[in-house]
Design an enzyme around this catalytic site. Structure first.
Site, PDB file in Angstrom:
ATOM      1  N   GLY A 154      82.598  13.607 -13.425  1.00 55.78           N
ATOM      2  CA  GLY A 154      83.880  13.877 -12.725  1.00 55.78           C
ATOM      3  C   GLY A 154      84.503  12.256 -13.153  1.00 55.78           C
ATOM      4  O   GLY A 154      85.416  11.892 -12.085  1.00 55.78           O
ATOM      5  N   ARG A 155      84.460  11.580 -14.291  1.00 55.42           N
ATOM      6  CA  ARG A 155      85.293  10.317 -14.521  1.00 55.42           C
ATOM      7  C   ARG A 155      86.797  10.591 -14.705  1.00 55.42           C
ATOM      8  O   ARG A 155      87.532   9.937 -14.145  1.00 55.42           O
ATOM      9  CB  ARG A 155      84.678   9.619 -15.834  1.00 55.42           C
ATOM     10  CG  ARG A 155      84.518   8.460 -15.591  1.00 55.42           C
ATOM     11  CD  ARG A 155      83.823   7.628 -16.654  1.00 55.42           C
ATOM     12  NE  ARG A 155      82.424   7.503 -16.540  1.00 55.42           N
ATOM     13  CZ  ARG A 155      81.829   6.987 -17.208  1.00 55.42           C
ATOM     14  NH1 ARG A 155      82.169   6.382 -18.176  1.00 55.42           N
ATOM     15  NH2 ARG A 155      80.387   7.058 -17.259  1.00 55.42           N
ATOM     16  N   SER A 156      87.185  11.966 -14.987  1.00 56.18           N
ATOM     17  CA  SER A 156      88.556  12.238 -15.229  1.00 56.18           C
ATOM     18  C   SER A 156      89.124  12.478 -13.880  1.00 56.18           C
ATOM     19  O   SER A 156      90.505  12.053 -13.698  1.00 56.18           O
ATOM     20  CB  SER A 156      88.643  13.494 -16.140  1.00 56.18           C
ATOM     21  OG  SER A 156      88.022  14.641 -15.531  1.00 56.18           O
TER      22      SER A 156
END
Ligand SMILES: Cc1cc2nc3c(=O)[nH]c(=O)nc-3n(C[C@H](O)[C@H](O)[C@H](O)COP(=O)(O)OP(=O)(O)OC[C@H]3O[C@@H](n4cnc5c(N)ncnc54)[C@H](O)[C@@H]3O)c2cc1C
Length: 539
Positions: free
Chosen positions: A265-267
């Site tokens: 979920g870094r984006s």
């Protein structure tokens, strides 16, 4: 003393010497390279921009290492682990030989007395290395191997003659003296390029080695996979991301950001950061884990302790800091198992070299990079020593020409208003924003390239920016790397590995190849097939 005499005296004091092998960079890759070259009987000099033992990405960190027991089942699992994340660009033969080499090298480190912790059965646990202890040990081993170390001595240009690379020149930044080391072979182990983003250990990593190699005619590979961003407290530079697996991410209001996470979920974090601040709390860690985390990575907690923040209970503001090619995978193209480049006598190792061979288009840290650094360092040192030996007795008589001279003559020393800081800022403005480098489109890449290409032309051919020789070189290298990144990103019209195109959101099987980037002024992109995909299956 007259001015002329003073200058003569300075010239006399400048170092001008010969070594069979010159290693540029003293991180894990450079130190392994130097030790191995010396063990082959070569005379070796290692130069480092900082202090070999405390400089570079590993020294202040703790690194997980791709240390996998030599059982086929375990090795298969290890090879599969990031294969799809890397866009199926890794090669089985390379993964196998790096796993083998890393196994040997880690066992050697244990035999040299590195204080590995013991596991439940009382056996040393060889899967992680604490940077300070590891690099202190490596410096000691380098010196014991009879290698001469020149600290605070960045290389600023390679020397070449008709046979290929013949050494390098640079400057000792503490004594303000130039040095020239003529050599039969050169290993570039200068780490990656993190664009002076203030990420932990990365302030010396400005892509210098990539520019040195390209000036000699070497090509790059995987430069589109150069947009690693690490989660980091906004108030600090500690970019250790492993512990954020146990974090939840929040809006300023305290509401949870759905889908945000450290791994997949870094984006979501990046997209949120485009419009508002993001906060984190390590609230998924159990009490037992909290104790273990403090023991495992004490320096993760230093900035929190200093700021009076308990990261397990307090929410703190985070950012994503660009690590560029350090935890990306692009770098100097490797042409054979000896880690040679396209240029005779020039070898590359560690983050300066492409890691696509074992990671494809994604790493993110956590094991492969450390394994690659020690393996490619070992092989490049061995090959460089053998290459020097093969040149025979004529080798010490080589006098190379500094490669940056031709372009320097074409430039005016009259500065037209740009400082090295201006150049660095201009590059950062193009490569740091998430909506340019992380979420890519042809339109935005082309827009950035318009400015970066003009900047390159200006500082390379019209007027040098003001600043020290080193700062000028760093500014040039960052500009060169940014252009290779974006030209290559523009050419990969698909989403693969860490390269995401918003205008081509899926992988395209017709682009299951590597992109090779060539040239300084005019950049050309070629394709290269993936020779040994895992299990022999092309995807
Ligand atoms: C916070 C963090 C955590 C990480 N964790 C992991 C992990 O858990 N597992 C993993 O596999 N990888 C990890 N990595 C990546 C790993 O640290 C690198 O892959 C590794 O350090 C590469 O080694 P290297 O020798 O190529 O480069 P570096 O360790 O960066 O060393 C490069 C050296 O070159 C020198 N240098 C630079 N320019 C010049 C010049 N012009 N002349 C002379 N010397 C020069 C520098 O001073 C430096 O000493 C992490 C990286 C970071 C930033």
């Amino acid at each position: 003393m007259s001015r002329v005499n003073r200058l003569d005296l300075r010239k006399d004091l400048e170092l001008n010497t010969y070594a069979d092998v010159l290693v540029i960079g003293g991180g894990p890759a450079g130190t392994w390279s130097a030790i191995r070259a010396a063990s082959e009987g070569a005379s070796v000099i290692l130069v480092d921009k900082g202090f070999c033992g405390t400089s570079g990405a590993t020294a202040p960190s703790g690194t997980g290492v791709w240390y996998v027991e030599p059982r086929e089942e375990a090795r298969q699992k290890a090879m599969q682990s990031r294969y799809s994340l890397g866009g199926f660009l890794a090669e089985e033969t390379w993964m196998r030989r790096v796993l083998d080499r890393t196994w040997e090298n880690m066992n050697a480190i244990a035999s040299w007395g590195y204080p590995f912790p013991l596991d439940d059965q009382g056996q040393p646990h060889l899967r992680t290395l604490q940077g300070p202890e590891y690099m202190r040990l490596m410096r000691r081993r380098v010196l014991q191997a009879g290698v001469t170390i020149l600290d605070h001595s960045p290389a600023t240009t390679l020397l070449v003659d008709q046979h290929g690379v013949a050494g390098a020149s640079g400057v000792n930044i503490q004594k303000n003296q130039n040095w020239t080391i003529r050599s039969s072979a050169v290993v570039i182990a200068t780490g990656g390029c993190a664009f002076l983003s203030k990420a932990l250990g990365c302030n010396v990593l400005t892509g210098d080695g990539l520019l040195l190699a390209a000036e000699a005619g070497a090509s790059m590979s995987g430069m589109e996979f150069s947009n690693a961003y690490a989660i980091c407290p906004k108030f600090a530079s500690v970019t250790k991301t492993a512990f954020y697996i146990w974090a939840s991410f929040y809006h300023e209001s305290g509401e949870l950001i759905e889908g945000a996470g450290s791994q997949r979920g870094r984006s979501v974090i990046a997209r949120t950061l485009l419009s508002e601040p993001v906060f984190a709390r390590l609230d998924k860690a159990t009490d037992e884990m909290k104790v273990w985390m403090r023991q495992a990575q004490p320096n993760f907690f230093l900035p929190f302790d200093r700021a009076g923040i308990d990261p397990f209970t307090d929410r703190f503001e985070v950012t994503l800091r660009l690590e560029g090619t350090v935890r990306g995978t692009g770098g100097i193209r490797i042409v054979n198992e000896a880690c040679a480049t396209d240029v005779p006598g020039l070898y590359a190792a560690g983050d300066a070299a492409t890691r696509e061979l074992i990671c494809g288009g994604f790493t993110g840290g956590g094991s492969h990079n450390a394994a690659w650094a020690m393996s490619s360092g070992y092989w490049s040192g061995e090959a460089a020593a053998k290459y020097a030996k093969q040149l025979g007795s004529k080798r010490a008589a080589r006098i190379g020409t500094p490669l940056d001279q031709a372009s320097a003559q074409a430039r005016s020393e009259d500065n037209l208003g740009l400082s090295t800081d201006d150049v660095v800022n201009a590059v950062q403005n193009e490569v740091m924003p998430y909506d340019r480098n992380l979420f890519r489109t042809a339109e935005r890449l082309t827009d950035s390239l318009g400015r970066l290409d003009s900047l390159w032309h200006y500082i390379r051919h019209e007027a040098m920016p003001t600043g020290t020789a080193l700062k000028r070189r760093e500014a040039q290298a960052m500009t060169a790397v940014s252009r290779w990144m974006y030209h290559t990103a523009l050419a990969r019209k698909e989403t693969r590995g860490m390269h995401r195109r918003e205008d081509f959101t899926a992988p395209n099987p017709n682009q299951h190849h590597r992109l090779i980037t060539k040239g300084l002024d005019d950049i050309r992109i070629e394709t290269e097939p993936v020779k040994a995909p895992l299990g022999g299956v092309l995807l």
